[in-house]
Design an enzyme around this catalytic site. Structure first.
Site, short mmCIF file in Angstrom:
data_model
loop_
_atom_site.label_atom_id
_atom_site.label_comp_id
_atom_site.label_asym_id
_atom_site.label_seq_id
_atom_site.Cartn_x
_atom_site.Cartn_y
_atom_site.Cartn_z
N ASN A 147 0.95 -1.05 0.02
CA ASN A 147 -0.06 -0.08 -0.21
C ASN A 147 1.10 1.15 0.03
O ASN A 147 1.55 1.60 1.11
CB ASN A 147 -0.86 -0.01 1.37
CG ASN A 147 -1.68 1.22 1.60
OD1 ASN A 147 -1.86 1.98 0.40
ND2 ASN A 147 -2.17 1.50 2.51
N TRP A 148 1.19 1.78 -1.24
CA TRP A 148 1.87 3.00 -1.27
C TRP A 148 1.51 4.15 -0.77
O TRP A 148 2.33 5.04 -0.37
CB TRP A 148 2.14 3.19 -2.76
CG TRP A 148 3.07 2.15 -3.62
CD1 TRP A 148 3.28 0.88 -2.97
CD2 TRP A 148 3.52 2.32 -4.82
NE1 TRP A 148 4.26 0.24 -3.83
CE2 TRP A 148 4.14 0.99 -5.20
CE3 TRP A 148 3.53 3.20 -6.02
CZ2 TRP A 148 4.68 0.78 -6.35
CZ3 TRP A 148 3.87 3.01 -7.14
CH2 TRP A 148 4.60 1.34 -7.28
N LYS A 149 0.19 4.15 -0.48
CA LYS A 149 -0.46 5.60 0.24
C LYS A 149 -0.17 6.71 -0.61
O LYS A 149 -0.07 6.43 -1.83
CB LYS A 149 0.21 5.77 1.94
CG LYS A 149 -0.17 4.29 2.63
CD LYS A 149 0.06 4.72 4.24
CE LYS A 149 -0.22 3.26 4.80
NZ LYS A 149 -0.11 3.44 6.23
N GLU A 156 -5.38 -4.64 10.50
CA GLU A 156 -4.40 -3.96 10.79
C GLU A 156 -4.41 -2.98 12.28
O GLU A 156 -5.35 -2.03 12.26
CB GLU A 156 -4.35 -2.66 9.63
CG GLU A 156 -5.77 -1.99 9.29
CD GLU A 156 -5.88 -0.71 8.61
OE1 GLU A 156 -4.58 -0.49 8.04
OE2 GLU A 156 -6.90 -0.07 8.60
N GLY A 178 2.83 2.63 11.11
CA GLY A 178 3.70 3.82 11.24
C GLY A 178 4.39 4.26 12.58
O GLY A 178 4.85 5.31 12.66
N SER A 217 3.15 -2.52 10.61
CA SER A 217 4.65 -2.62 10.56
C SER A 217 5.11 -3.89 10.44
O SER A 217 6.18 -4.43 11.00
CB SER A 217 5.10 -1.98 12.08
OG SER A 217 4.51 -0.77 12.18
N GLY A 265 2.84 -1.29 4.37
CA GLY A 265 3.06 -0.02 4.06
C GLY A 265 4.09 0.57 3.78
O GLY A 265 4.71 0.43 2.40
N GLY A 266 5.18 1.24 4.56
CA GLY A 266 6.48 1.73 4.33
C GLY A 266 7.12 0.85 3.70
O GLY A 266 8.07 1.29 2.82
#
Length: 698
Positions: A454-456, A613, A619, A659, A680-681
């Site tokens: 998920n690049w957001k 999630e 994050g 995470s 995510g990141g």
């Protein structure tokens, strides 16, 4: 024990509904008469036309039979159990009214096959209501007899079969005759009362008219021919042993001739028409031919009716009838034969044959005397023969289908149990299997393993294309052991879709609108997402819920629109730090599922991927331990099983989305209820993302 109880209740209801629906279907006119009795008790009889009550008769029988078969085969278990409970609530209330007020003597639940008193019917329905409540409580405990993919065959074949039976019996006569006037019955013997039995008392009353005045008469004071017959009725005036036939009488202006007709040696034809006003005159020529045949061969021929002289004269004028008319009670005539008109052949009071007006003997069948004619003999279509035909045309096909279905399921299970995990080769792209497929209750679970990025709101178009190209080349060279998806901002989708090999990497959007189209500036619809070449869409992410106030109702609409446009939904759920500390995580995830995706049918829910999630771990650098993640994943799977059944729960992919990194992914993915990650990141760098994907190879 709970499952045993549920399945006993299910079989009790199934057999009752099947029997009730079938006996109604083989006698649709009898069911119509009973519906008319109910309407008469409610003073609504004149307000409802006959075609509606007849249609209701056929549809009621079909509905009961189909519900019974659905219960027997455990088809659409949740829906059918709710319908069954609703039906039993209504029927129990109706039969309570019948038991207390006694507006009709018999509810007609099983037609003439099994006659119960109103109180017996009520208590029977109480038992069935309890059984319906049990299956509605645990519908998924009903063991399936046939797989979901073949249930439509059973359902459609059952509906067509029962409608055909009802139509055939309506056109001809009931396939099974449960009334005392069935073929082979002796009417005189059916009227006899055993010696010493308490005698019931009946009185037949005739309503006659003269000079504009109506008056009632009995057999004892039947008036002269100057009076015009209007109607007659027979009522029981005192209790006692009631013989199967207690209201059969044939009367003329000169008195009762019942004994004379029933005692006559040889053959006697009775043309039966409760009301000549409503009689079908399509084949009146065959009736006249039959009368002429009787005249030539010396067989008595009588028309029994409850119609007035005016109706009789109209029938004579319309058909040219020359046969004599006699008076019999309307209800008795409707009981004798389910056809208006119908023809019955007696031999010394014994019923030899019956014909509906649609199946009357034709001229070529009347060339011989009855003594030498097949018409004068008992029919060869015995009850066992009819049962055998039903077995061959309905039970046997369903039995063969069930056996074939179970054998196929068994062989499929054997094949899947013996199947080796696919190797990472050129023809094993995007495999649904992995090294970490768990064993649950001895069955290898085949649900898909996925790592989704998920690049957001990160990276411009050029950087996004560069990352996607790098991932594409890397994974084509080193095949993944799981499904891989990247979900990008809207602006990236169309460009990335042009070069992305979606057999290796699936493409998805991070959101879509809850509207199909229109004046919604800045929104992107599910149809637009699909048109870019995307396959997936993330919905319900905690950031959308928190920052953009997306409610369960909004998400429900988004899910529906996404599936309408063939997008695979990754649906996010999870609790905040405060909710986790308060021990409400189970309550939160259950509410989020119930609010937005538990409204889906089983078929549509199977297309959903769940992503758990924990908001407190997104994050923040915090990560749920593998044990914490497994615990909540197992709980999510349990509530899916509660809603849709264990099979659906076992097949549902549930991702972890808090995470997740290359360092902790192997430990997380080793848990039996964690089927991958929503990253995510760590998905913004090819090496980091590849490290998580490779966790499935460890």
């Amino acid at each position: 024990m709970r499952k045993v109880l549920v399945n006993i209740a299910r079989l009790l209801l199934a057999l009752t509904f099947i029997l009730s629906g079938f006996v109604k279907a083989v006698d649709p006119l009898g069911t119509q008469y009973k519906i008319n009795d109910y309407l008469g008790a409610l003073h609504l009889r004149d307000m409802v036309p006959d075609f509606l009550t007849l249609s209701a008769s056929v549809l009621l029988s079909a509905a009961e039979f189909v519900i019974g078969i659905c219960l027997l085969f455990a088809i659409r278990r949740r829906l059918v159990s709710k319908i069954t409970l609703g039906v039993m609530v209504v029927m129990t209330l109706i039969t309570l009214w019948l038991a207390i007020d006694d507006p009709v003597s018999d509810c007609g639940c099983f037609g003439d096959a099994l006659v119960l008193t109103n109180w017996q019917t009520f208590w029977k329905n109480v038992v069935l209501l309890i059984a319906a409540a049990i299956i509605c409580w645990r519908p998924l405990d009903m063991a399936r007899m046939i797989s979901r993919t073949n249930q439509w065959i059973v359902l459609n074949y059952t509906a067509l079969f029962i409608l055909f039976i009802a139509g055939y019996c309506l056109y001809d006569l009931p396939m099974f005759d449960f009334r005392p006037y069935h073929v082979g019955a002796n009417i005189q013997e059916g009227m006899e009362v055993p010696e010493g039995a308490r005698q019931p008392q009946f009185e037949t009353t005739f309503i006659m008219e003269k000079n504009g005045q109506r008056q009632e008469f009995t057999v004892d004071n039947y008036p002269d021919s100057t009076w015009t017959f209007i109607d007659s009725k027979t009522v029981q005036t005192a209790e006692g042993y009631v013989p199967p036939i207690h209201d059969f009488s044939i009367s003329t202006e000169d008195g009762d001739i019942t004994s004379e007709v029933l005692g006559k040696e040889g053959y006697t034809f009775l043309l039966i028409s409760p009301h000549l006003e409503d009689a079908d005159d399509t084949y009146f020529d065959r009736i006249n031919q039959m009368y002429e045949y009787c005249q030539e061969n010396g067989y008595p021929f009588y028309c029994l009716t409850a119609s007035t002289d005016r109706a009789r004269n109209r029938w004579r004028d319309m058909t040219g009838a020359e046969y004599p008319f006699y008076t019999t009670d309307e209800t008795t005539l409707k009981t004798i034969i389910r056809s208006n008109p119908g023809l019955m052949l007696l031999r010394q009071g014994t019923v030899i044959r019956k014909w509906s007006h649609n199946r009357l003997p034709e001229e070529h069948q009347l060339t011989k005397r009855l003594e030498d004619n097949e018409l004068g003999q008992m029919p060869v279509d015995s009850v066992p023969g009819k049962i055998f035909k039903l077995l061959m045309w309905f039970v046997l096909p369903l039995m063969m289908l069930t056996i074939a279905d179970r054998l196929w399921a068994w062989t499929k299970w054997l094949r899947s149990g013996k199947a080796k995990k696919p190797e990472a080769s050129d023809d094993s792209k995007n495999s649904d299997y992995s090294d970490n497929n768990p064993l649950i209750k001895g069955k290898k679970i085949m649900r898909k393993k996925i790592v989704a990025g998920n690049w957001k709101m990160n990276m411009n178009l050029q950087d996004g294309i560069a990352l996607a190209k790098e991932l594409n080349e890397t994974l084509k060279a080193d095949k993944p052991n799981c499904g891989v998806v990247i979900c990008t901002p809207f602006i990236h989708l169309a460009s990335i879709a042009q070069f992305l090999d979606q057999d290796v990497i699936g493409l998805g959007a991070e959101n879509c609108a809850d509207k199909e189209k229109g004046a919604f500036t800045g929104e992107v619809s599910a149809e637009m997402v699909k048109s870019t070449g995307a396959q997936y869409v993330i919905l319900g992410h905690s950031e959308r819920r928190e920052y953009y106030k997306e409610t369960p109702e909004i998400l429900k609409e988004k899910v529906i629109l996404a599936q309408k446009n063939d997008l695979k939904v990754i649906f996010c759920i999870g609790e905040s730090k405060e909710e986790r500390e308060a021990g409400k995580q189970n309550e939160v995830v259950k509410a989020e599922l119930e609010g937005s995706v538990f409204n889906l049918s089983e078929e549509d829910f199977r297309k959903i991927v769940i992503a758990y999630e924990p908001i407190w771990a997104i994050g923040t650098g915090l990560t749920a331990t593998a044990e914490q993640a497994e615990e909540i994943h197992a709980y999510i799977r349990s509530i899916i099983a509660e809603k849709y059944g264990q099979e659906v729960a076992d097949d549902t992919t549930i991702l972890y989305g808090g995470s997740c990194k290359a360092s902790n992914a192997p430990e997380l993915f080793a848990k039996p209820d964690i089927d991958g990650g929503l990253i995510g990141g760590a998905s913004l760098k090819a090496a980091d993302f590849k490290g998580i994907i490779d966790a499935w190879k460890k």
